[in-house]
Design an enzyme around this catalytic site. Structure first.
Site, PDB file in Angstrom:
ATOM      1  N   ASP A 294       0.855  -0.813   0.069  1.00 12.28           N
ATOM      2  CA  ASP A 294       0.056   0.244   0.168  1.00 12.28           C
ATOM      3  C   ASP A 294       0.864   1.153  -0.103  1.00 12.28           C
ATOM      4  O   ASP A 294       2.233   1.180   0.137  1.00 12.28           O
ATOM      5  CB  ASP A 294      -1.396  -0.058   0.965  1.00 12.28           C
ATOM      6  CG  ASP A 294      -0.426   0.125   2.635  1.00 12.28           C
ATOM      7  OD1 ASP A 294      -0.820   0.691   4.116  1.00 12.28           O
ATOM      8  OD2 ASP A 294       0.862  -0.388   2.754  1.00 12.28           O
TER       9      ASP A 294
ATOM     10  N   TYR B  68       2.969   4.480   0.908  1.00 10.24           N
ATOM     11  CA  TYR B  68       3.777   5.236   2.263  1.00 10.24           C
ATOM     12  C   TYR B  68       2.373   6.285   2.822  1.00 10.24           C
ATOM     13  O   TYR B  68       1.455   6.733   1.892  1.00 10.24           O
ATOM     14  CB  TYR B  68       4.674   6.111   1.421  1.00 10.24           C
ATOM     15  CG  TYR B  68       5.438   5.697   0.634  1.00 10.24           C
ATOM     16  CD1 TYR B  68       6.685   4.703   1.678  1.00 10.24           C
ATOM     17  CD2 TYR B  68       6.207   6.024  -0.456  1.00 10.24           C
ATOM     18  CE1 TYR B  68       7.662   3.612   1.047  1.00 10.24           C
ATOM     19  CE2 TYR B  68       7.761   4.804  -0.439  1.00 10.24           C
ATOM     20  CZ  TYR B  68       7.907   4.140  -0.225  1.00 10.24           C
ATOM     21  OH  TYR B  68       8.984   3.338  -0.690  1.00 10.24           O
TER      22      TYR B  68
ATOM     23  N   PHE C 210       6.548   1.671  -3.886  1.00  9.22           N
ATOM     24  CA  PHE C 210       8.284   2.491  -3.787  1.00  9.22           C
ATOM     25  C   PHE C 210       8.265   3.714  -4.079  1.00  9.22           C
ATOM     26  O   PHE C 210       9.879   3.455  -3.421  1.00  9.22           O
ATOM     27  CB  PHE C 210       9.144   1.323  -4.549  1.00  9.22           C
ATOM     28  CG  PHE C 210       8.828  -0.589  -3.499  1.00  9.22           C
ATOM     29  CD1 PHE C 210       8.692  -0.609  -2.627  1.00  9.22           C
ATOM     30  CD2 PHE C 210       7.966  -1.210  -4.551  1.00  9.22           C
ATOM     31  CE1 PHE C 210       8.380  -2.465  -2.253  1.00  9.22           C
ATOM     32  CE2 PHE C 210       7.622  -2.437  -4.226  1.00  9.22           C
ATOM     33  CZ  PHE C 210       7.922  -2.895  -2.706  1.00  9.22           C
TER      34      PHE C 210
ATOM     35  N   HIS D  88      10.842  -9.454   0.294  1.00 14.48           N
ATOM     36  CA  HIS D  88      10.837  -8.160   0.307  1.00 14.48           C
ATOM     37  C   HIS D  88      11.568  -7.073   0.502  1.00 14.48           C
ATOM     38  O   HIS D  88      12.983  -7.625   1.817  1.00 14.48           O
ATOM     39  CB  HIS D  88       9.795  -7.713   0.895  1.00 14.48           C
ATOM     40  CG  HIS D  88       9.087  -6.844   1.445  1.00 14.48           C
ATOM     41  ND1 HIS D  88       9.255  -5.403   2.130  1.00 14.48           N
ATOM     42  CD2 HIS D  88       7.785  -6.002   0.499  1.00 14.48           C
ATOM     43  CE1 HIS D  88       8.718  -4.166   1.603  1.00 14.48           C
ATOM     44  NE2 HIS D  88       7.184  -4.248   0.221  1.00 14.48           N
TER      45      HIS D  88
END
Length: 233
Positions: free
Chosen positions: A66, A68, A79, A188
C-alpha cells in the site's frame, strides 16, 4: 469517484468501475474526506501508475502493498517518492541491490517515474491509505480491483515480467499465467527481510535478460538525469 485514468486502462477496466465494490471504495473515500481524515496519495494521483504506464507500453509489473503513509511520500507509484523526499528504507535497499546487480550509482532521487514511463507498472495492491495508518485501506475493496488488473494483464498480454517481492506480493502469483509470463520472486526489500534473499536476487539484470529474449527493449534502470545524458551520447 471521478476516475482519472489513462484511456487504454479506462477501456480495459471499464466493467470494474461500475461494480458495487468499486462504488463502495468511492463512497468510503468520500466519507473519510468528509470526516477530515487525511488520505494518501492526493486524489489526482491515486491512479498515477496507470497514467504513467499505458497498457500498450507495459513490460514489467512491480507489486507493492500500500502507499507510504507519511506526509508528501506517496504519489501513486509503488516504492517511489517524489523528488526532494527522503528515500524510505525499502527504497534505499532497492537502490543498493541495483548498484550491486548492474553497477549503477545510488540515485540522488527516489522518484521512479522514469521506470514507469518505460513500461514498469508500479502497482500497489491498495491505492490509498489513511495518514500514519499502514494498511488502513487494505479491506475497503482495492485488492479486488488490483487483482482484476493483474488478471487482465495476464490474460491480455504475453511476456510480461512480474517482480514479486515478499510474501504478500507472491500471493498474487496465482493470478498470473506462468506459461506465458515470467515471474521472479525474492524477499521484500524491507530492512526486516532484505538479507533473506532480496540482496543478490539480481532482478534488474534478470528482467532485462528476459525482456531481450522476448525481443523487447530492456529497461534503463538509471534515475539521475546525468546518467540518462551519458547514455544518450
Amino acid at each position: 469517484m471521478d476516475v482519472k485514468i489513462e484511456e487504454s486502462w479506462k477501456e480495459l477496466l471499464k466493467e470494474e468501475f461500475s461494480k458495487s465494490y468499486f462504488l463502495q471504495i468511492a463512497a468510503h473515500l468520500k466519507t473519510e474526506k468528509a470526516t477530515g481524515a487525511t488520505v494518501y496519495p492526493p486524489g489526482q494521483q491515486i491512479f498515477h501508475a496507470f497514467e504513467k504506464t499505458p497498457f500498450g507500453q507495459l513490460k514489467v509489473v512491480i507489486i507493492g502493498q500500500d502507499p507510504y503513509h507519511g506526509p508528501g511520500q506517496a504519489h501513486g507509484l509503488s516504492f517511489s517518492v517524489p523528488n526532494g523526499v527522503a528515500c524510505p528504507p525499502s527504497l534505499q535497499n532497492i537502490f543498493k541491490e541495483l548498484k550491486t546487480d548492474i553497477g549503477l550509482p545510488i540515485p540522488s532521487t527516489g522518484n521512479l517515474t522514469p521506470w514507469a514511463e518505460q513500461g514498469v507498472l508500479l502497482l500497489n495492491a491498495s491505492l490509498t491509505v489513511r495518514a500514519n495508518e499502514p494498511a488502513s485501506h487494505a479491506k475497503i475493496g482495492w485488492m479486488i480491483f488490483t487483482d482484476a488488473v493483474i488478471r487482465k494483464i495476464s490474460d491480455e498480454k504475453k511476456g510480461i515480467v512480474f517482480l514479486l517481492w515478499g510474501r504478500f506480493a507472491q500471493e498474487k502469483q496465482d493470478l498470473i499465467d506462468q506459461t506465458k509470463h515470467h515471474v521472479l520472486k525474492a524477499a521484500h526489500p524491507s530492512p526486516f527481510s532484505v538479507e533473506k534473499g532480496f540482496y543478490g536476487s539480481r532482478h534488474f539484470s534478470r528482467t532485462n535478460e528476459l525482456l531481450m529474449k522476448e525481443g523487447i527493449d530492456p529497461i534503463d534502470w538509471s534515475l539521475d538525469s546525468a546518467d540518462h545524458t551519458l547514455k544518450e551520447i
